[in-house]
Write a protein that holds these residues in place. Structure first.
Motif, PDB file in Angstrom:
ATOM      1  N   SER A 147      -5.320 -27.037  50.904  1.00 51.01           N
ATOM      2  CA  SER A 147      -6.370 -26.607  51.886  1.00 51.01           C
ATOM      3  C   SER A 147      -7.166 -28.043  52.534  1.00 51.01           C
ATOM      4  O   SER A 147      -6.989 -28.774  51.941  1.00 51.01           O
ATOM      5  N   ASP A 148      -7.845 -27.620  53.473  1.00 50.06           N
ATOM      6  CA  ASP A 148      -8.595 -28.367  54.076  1.00 50.06           C
ATOM      7  C   ASP A 148     -10.243 -28.663  53.741  1.00 50.06           C
ATOM      8  O   ASP A 148     -10.826 -29.570  53.643  1.00 50.06           O
ATOM      9  N   ILE A 149     -10.791 -27.182  53.402  1.00 48.89           N
ATOM     10  CA  ILE A 149     -12.041 -27.118  52.963  1.00 48.89           C
ATOM     11  C   ILE A 149     -12.032 -26.473  51.773  1.00 48.89           C
ATOM     12  O   ILE A 149     -11.404 -25.416  51.848  1.00 48.89           O
ATOM     13  N   TYR A 168      -9.578 -21.013  62.012  1.00 49.50           N
ATOM     14  CA  TYR A 168      -9.616 -21.158  60.528  1.00 49.50           C
ATOM     15  C   TYR A 168      -8.968 -20.136  59.998  1.00 49.50           C
ATOM     16  O   TYR A 168      -8.993 -19.152  60.512  1.00 49.50           O
ATOM     17  N   GLU A 217     -17.645 -32.652  61.232  1.00 42.96           N
ATOM     18  CA  GLU A 217     -17.234 -34.039  61.691  1.00 42.96           C
ATOM     19  C   GLU A 217     -18.288 -35.082  61.007  1.00 42.96           C
ATOM     20  O   GLU A 217     -18.184 -36.197  60.839  1.00 42.96           O
ATOM     21  N   ARG A 239       1.470 -27.044  50.656  1.00 46.07           N
ATOM     22  CA  ARG A 239       1.081 -26.358  51.986  1.00 46.07           C
ATOM     23  C   ARG A 239       2.244 -25.489  52.721  1.00 46.07           C
ATOM     24  O   ARG A 239       1.861 -24.418  53.086  1.00 46.07           O
ATOM     25  N   ILE A 259      -9.557 -22.945  54.611  1.00 46.41           N
ATOM     26  CA  ILE A 259     -10.543 -22.856  53.863  1.00 46.41           C
ATOM     27  C   ILE A 259     -10.198 -22.120  52.548  1.00 46.41           C
ATOM     28  O   ILE A 259      -9.801 -21.009  52.655  1.00 46.41           O
ATOM     29  N   ILE A 290     -19.790 -25.941  58.700  1.00 48.83           N
ATOM     30  CA  ILE A 290     -18.398 -26.217  59.233  1.00 48.83           C
ATOM     31  C   ILE A 290     -18.305 -26.696  60.768  1.00 48.83           C
ATOM     32  O   ILE A 290     -17.447 -27.424  61.181  1.00 48.83           O
ATOM     33  N   LYS A 298     -12.321 -34.018  49.901  1.00 50.97           N
ATOM     34  CA  LYS A 298     -12.315 -33.122  51.036  1.00 50.97           C
ATOM     35  C   LYS A 298     -13.736 -32.403  51.117  1.00 50.97           C
ATOM     36  O   LYS A 298     -14.534 -32.343  50.106  1.00 50.97           O
ATOM     37  N   ASP A 334      -0.951 -23.989  61.384  1.00 50.64           N
ATOM     38  CA  ASP A 334      -1.615 -24.548  62.533  1.00 50.64           C
ATOM     39  C   ASP A 334      -3.186 -24.332  62.710  1.00 50.64           C
ATOM     40  O   ASP A 334      -3.872 -24.544  63.614  1.00 50.64           O
ATOM     41  N   LYS A 335      -3.850 -24.047  61.442  1.00 53.38           N
ATOM     42  CA  LYS A 335      -5.232 -23.792  61.445  1.00 53.38           C
ATOM     43  C   LYS A 335      -5.768 -24.563  60.210  1.00 53.38           C
ATOM     44  O   LYS A 335      -5.065 -24.933  59.252  1.00 53.38           O
ATOM     45  N   LYS A 336      -7.288 -24.699  60.251  1.00 50.59           N
ATOM     46  CA  LYS A 336      -7.866 -25.506  59.411  1.00 50.59           C
ATOM     47  C   LYS A 336      -7.836 -24.396  58.170  1.00 50.59           C
ATOM     48  O   LYS A 336      -8.307 -23.384  58.170  1.00 50.59           O
TER      49      LYS A 336
END
Length: 208
Positions: free
Chosen positions: A118-120, A77, A185, A29, A45, A181, A137, A41-43
């Motif tokens: 990554s988050d997605i 994002y 949740e 990261r 992808i 997206i 993920k 500080d962003k998600k």
């Protein structure tokens, strides 16, 4: 002897052990943010498309419209685009690098590092994409053209077989992806977890 019992132990793949390395998760990261400071500080992808051939233009990358995706997703994002090094010179009609939103990182970081950071994850036919369920993920496939691609490449795998390897929602455009997206949740992990149990259970971080 014909009645001899042969035992096969599924031991996983040593290349997948990295997904369980907590230190690598932190360093990957940090490395990503160094290369793409706007992503902090962003998600994040990760988008890892495979290029597609077409008769009128053999050097063509079929990708999602990232400019439109930015319009739908807003500022929360950041998209990292990774293109296979053997295909990095191929062209696309779409914009890849968009200030503050998307950036191609095909050099300086391994694809698995980007997956960890990554988050997605969004992909289609690249081998590493099918390791995404190990990390549990949210993932999305852009392999909506799999029947055409399989025929074009004369794969031994037929379309029905490939369907068994689809472990996540399949999207065809930026709007459809953005809608998924926006409701992240409520992402359904069940198909991904079933894929992991069926195909990747031996990948548990202790393959070596």
């Amino acid at each position: 002897a014909p009645d001899r019992i042969v035992r096969c132990d599924v031991i996983g793949n040593c290349m997948s052990d990295c997904y369980f390395d907590e230190q690598l998760r932190i360093s990957a990261r940090q490395k990503l943010i160094q290369k793409f400071p706007e992503a902090e500080d962003k998600k994040v992808i990760l988008y890892m498309p495979k290029w597609r051939t077409r008769t009128d233009c053999p050097s063509w990358l079929r990708i999602i419209d990232l400019e439109l995706l930015r319009k739908y997703l807003g500022d929360g994002y950041a998209v990292v685009v990774n293109i296979n090094k053997a295909e990095v010179e191929y062209k696309t009609d779409n914009v890849i690098n968009i200030d503050g939103f998307s950036k191609e990182i095909s050099k300086g970081m391994l694809l698995r590092e980007l997956m960890i950071a990554s988050d997605i994850i969004i992909g289609d036919y690249r081998d590493e994409f099918f390791e995404a369920p190990i990390m549990n993920k949210p993932a999305f496939s852009t392999a909506d053209d799999f029947e055409t691609v399989i025929r074009a490449k004369n794969m031994s795998l037929n379309a029905n077989d490939f369907e068994k390897f689809i472990f996540c929602p399949v999207v065809s455009d930026a709007e459809q992806l953005a809608n998924y997206i926006a409701d992240i949740e409520h992402y359904d992990y069940a198909p991904m977890q079933e894929f992991y149990k069926t195909i990747l259970l031996g990948c548990d971080g202790h393959s070596v």
